[in-house]
Design an enzyme around this catalytic site. Structure first.
Site, short mmCIF file in Angstrom:
data_model
loop_
_atom_site.label_atom_id
_atom_site.label_comp_id
_atom_site.label_asym_id
_atom_site.label_seq_id
_atom_site.Cartn_x
_atom_site.Cartn_y
_atom_site.Cartn_z
N ASP A 123 0.65 -1.13 -0.03
CA ASP A 123 -0.28 -0.11 0.03
C ASP A 123 0.67 0.96 -0.25
O ASP A 123 0.93 1.34 0.99
CB ASP A 123 -1.48 -0.25 1.38
CG ASP A 123 -2.23 1.00 1.81
OD1 ASP A 123 -1.94 2.67 0.38
OD2 ASP A 123 -2.48 1.02 2.38
N TYR A 147 -7.10 14.82 -8.37
CA TYR A 147 -5.77 14.25 -9.71
C TYR A 147 -4.54 15.47 -9.58
O TYR A 147 -3.56 15.30 -10.00
CB TYR A 147 -6.76 13.69 -10.24
CG TYR A 147 -5.39 12.87 -10.90
CD1 TYR A 147 -6.16 11.61 -10.85
CD2 TYR A 147 -5.78 12.98 -12.69
CE1 TYR A 147 -4.91 10.68 -11.29
CE2 TYR A 147 -4.78 12.47 -13.21
CZ TYR A 147 -4.95 11.32 -13.05
OH TYR A 147 -3.86 9.83 -13.86
P1 NAD Z 1 -5.77 1.41 -12.87
O1 NAD Z 1 -7.08 1.60 -11.77
O2 NAD Z 1 -5.46 0.41 -14.21
O3 NAD Z 1 -4.64 0.33 -12.33
C1 NAD Z 1 -3.85 1.42 -10.70
C2 NAD Z 1 -3.53 0.90 -9.71
O4 NAD Z 1 -3.06 0.84 -8.53
C3 NAD Z 1 -4.53 -0.77 -8.89
O5 NAD Z 1 -3.86 -1.58 -9.83
C4 NAD Z 1 -4.95 -0.37 -7.96
O6 NAD Z 1 -5.62 -1.87 -7.40
C5 NAD Z 1 -3.36 0.17 -6.91
N1 NAD Z 1 -3.16 1.62 -6.12
C6 NAD Z 1 -4.54 1.72 -6.03
N2 NAD Z 1 -4.03 2.86 -4.79
C7 NAD Z 1 -3.09 1.55 -4.23
C8 NAD Z 1 -2.00 1.84 -2.91
N3 NAD Z 1 -2.38 2.96 -2.26
N4 NAD Z 1 -1.29 1.41 -2.49
C9 NAD Z 1 -0.69 0.61 -4.26
N5 NAD Z 1 -1.52 0.15 -5.41
C10 NAD Z 1 -2.47 0.90 -5.28
O7 NAD Z 1 -5.17 2.74 -13.44
P2 NAD Z 1 -4.21 3.25 -14.46
O8 NAD Z 1 -4.29 3.63 -15.70
O9 NAD Z 1 -3.11 1.83 -15.01
O10 NAD Z 1 -3.41 3.84 -14.28
C11 NAD Z 1 -1.52 3.82 -13.39
C12 NAD Z 1 -1.47 5.44 -13.01
O11 NAD Z 1 -1.19 6.19 -14.35
C13 NAD Z 1 -1.80 6.33 -12.20
O12 NAD Z 1 -0.66 6.74 -12.09
C14 NAD Z 1 -2.42 7.14 -12.99
O13 NAD Z 1 -3.15 8.40 -12.35
C15 NAD Z 1 -1.37 7.02 -14.39
N6 NAD Z 1 -2.04 7.62 -15.09
C16 NAD Z 1 -3.05 7.46 -16.04
C17 NAD Z 1 -3.60 7.20 -16.95
C18 NAD Z 1 -4.61 6.74 -18.08
O14 NAD Z 1 -5.57 6.88 -19.49
N7 NAD Z 1 -4.99 5.69 -17.28
C19 NAD Z 1 -3.01 8.59 -17.82
C20 NAD Z 1 -2.25 9.83 -16.82
C21 NAD Z 1 -1.81 9.06 -15.82
#
Ligand code: NAD
Length: 252
Positions: free
Chosen positions: A60, A152
């Protein structure tokens, strides 16, 4: 010989979306990957898919105790850490008038404090092994004014500037550690599906060059992470890498 052969990598939030793609590509290119997630069953599934090149550990990112335990476990097993991908995240769709203080703190505890804790606890183990590369997942939210992503965007802005502070500190102190931020636009993952209210309904991402309104594939971001994780980027630190198919530079 893979592009990150022999390196030990820790990916947070590795059980889903971008983190899972990072784990798979880093392992494919020769790294041993520690897949971590607060939802351990998702990390285990990714590690199982990868096979002998990966292990899963619960982490976490908002908990300092959790970081201490995971870094100690990596030290015990491998004695080094070469790559840290601070990727874990959550999304909250709410503007400044709608966001409660509790929600603001929740989002920032995971995405801002989580990145701070990751950098702080990884650096000593990276130094022990002779250096490393930290890759912090920010967003175009740190660069643009999205009304509905107040908390965010605040967290991702913190990640952007924290990255530069860590990068320069490492240079000044003579550490062989680089630190860069990645700023994806919309990528097709469960987070984006949730933000758009279509949980579990995936859109197909086409091959080749994509039109301006298309979403990227997690692999598009993983390719950037791989470059920053590898020694190919040895002259690159404190920089921000936008992976958004031109979103942030379009004047219309
Ligand atoms: P996702 O929801 O598919 O994956 C996020 C993961 O983080 C999940 O597996 C979740 O369980 C985990 N998580 C959440 N809280 C947590 C905690 N306290 N400790 C450990 N793990 C935790 O999301 P994603 O789209 O793959 O996003 C991944 C990263 O990329 C994030 O930081 C997100 O902000 C960033 N991001 C995503 C996008 C997009 O378009 N998908 C764009 C810009 C940035």
């Amino acid at each position: 010989m893979g592009r990150v052969s022999g390196k030990i990598a820790l990916v947070t939030g590795g059980g889903s979306g971008l983190g899972a793609a990072d784990c798979e590509l880093l392992a494919q290119e020769g790294a041993t990957v520690v897949v971590t997630d607060v939802r351990i069953e998702t990390a285990e599934a990714v590690a199982q898919r990868i096979g002998s090149g990966a292990i899963a550990i619960a982490l976490d990112v908002a908990s300092e105790q959790s970081w201490i335990a995971v870094i100690a476990e990596i030290d015990r097993r491998f004695g080094r850490l070469d790559i840290l991908v601070n990727n874990a995240g959550v999304v909250l769709v709410a503007d400044v008038e709608q966001t409660t203080l509790e929600q603001f703190r929740w989002v920032n505890a995971i995405m801002s404090e989580g990145v701070f804790l990751g950098c702080q606890h990884a650096i000593p183990l990276m130094n022990k092994g002779g250096g490393g590369s930290i890759i912090n997942m920010s967003s175009t939210g740190a660069l643009l004014g999205y009304p509905i992503y107040l908390a965010y965007s605040a967290a991702k802005g913190a990640v952007r500037s924290m990255t530069k502070s860590v990068a320069v500190m490492c240079q000044v102190k003579g550490y062989k550690i680089r630190c860069n931020s990645v700023h994806p636009g919309a990528i097709e993952t469960p987070m984006v599906q949730e933000a758009e209210g279509r949980i579990g309904i995936e859109e197909q991402v086409a091959e080749g060059v994509l039109p301006p309104d298309a979403k990227g594939h997690p692999r598009d971001v993983a390719n950037m992470v791989l470059y920053l994780a590898s020694d190919e980027s040895r002259f690159v630190t404190g920089a921000e890498f936008v992976v958004d198919n031109g979103l942030t530079i379009r004047p219309f």
